[in-house]
Design a protein around this motif. Structure first.
Motif: not given
Length: 213
Positions: A169-170, A172-174, A176-177, A194
């Motif tokens: 998840v980390a 993927i989120r990185n 996308l940001a 985050y």
């Protein structure tokens, strides 16, 4: 894809969000450590890098001594992908009792080699130097090898990024940001981490666990 077809688990473990781009074999931006993803996510699984000397670091997911304690196999992960790099350490290089326990942190340097035929690994690292070992007490390390529930991880927030689910998840989120940054120059220096919104007593307790205060 047919509904009854199984997902390519091994390919998914090696996948990153940049699989469409050829990833060069390069060192990390702020150190001479090579990300495990740049080795294992290649089309040949890293076999084409055999013979090269690299330095890698990460946490031991699993470890076991073999040959009556003469060497050890480690499954090393640095969070750059879900797959692990198999690492072989001789007892003459480092005390095996410190690096075998699950959760130990190591920084090693060695030669990439092709494993024996019939093994699932495409490449393995034969360690020549151990630069750093962060030992762990196996009796107190809270992440067992078994599957963990998200409810269980709420009590050990500082260890959650070491698990497959939270690390995925980390990443993927990185990504996308990172894609939302307006310019290429800002992207070249950005990495998103985050943080949790914790009350001061919780923050202190987390820091004490992380640094053994």
């Amino acid at each position: 894809m047919a509904e009854d077809s199984a997902p390519p688990v091994e390919q998914m473990a090696l996948a990153s969000l940049n699989d469409g781009v050829s990833t060069p074999f390069a060192k990390a931006e702020f150190s001479d450590r090579v990300l495990i993803r740049t080795i294992l996510s290649r089309a040949d699984g890293g076999a084409g890098l055999a013979g090269q000397t690299v330095k890698v670091g990460g946490w031991v997911k699993t470890g076991r001594e073999q040959g009556k304690g003469s060497f050890a196999f480690l499954e090393l992960n640095d969070g750059s992908c879900q797959a692990n790099l198999q690492v072989i350490v001789d007892a003459a290089v480092a005390p095996l009792g410190q690096i075998v326990p699950t959760g130990a942190c190591v920084n090693v340097e060695g030669l990439l080699k092709l494993p024996p035929e019939g093994t699932k690994q495409r490449v393995e690292l034969r360690v020549e130097k151990v630069h750093h070992v962060g030992p762990v007490d196996p009796a107190k390390y809270p992440l067992p090898k078994t599957r963990l529930t998200l409810e269980f991880l709420r009590d050990i927030v500082h260890f959650r990024p070491r698990t497959n689910t939270i690390s995925a998840v980390a990443r993927i989120r990185n990504a996308l940001a990172y894609a939302l940054l307006p310019t290429r120059s800002s992207r070249s220096t950005a990495f998103f981490i985050y943080t949790l919104q914790l009350s001061p007593p919780v923050i202190v307790r987390v820091l004490m666990k992380c640094f053994k205060l």
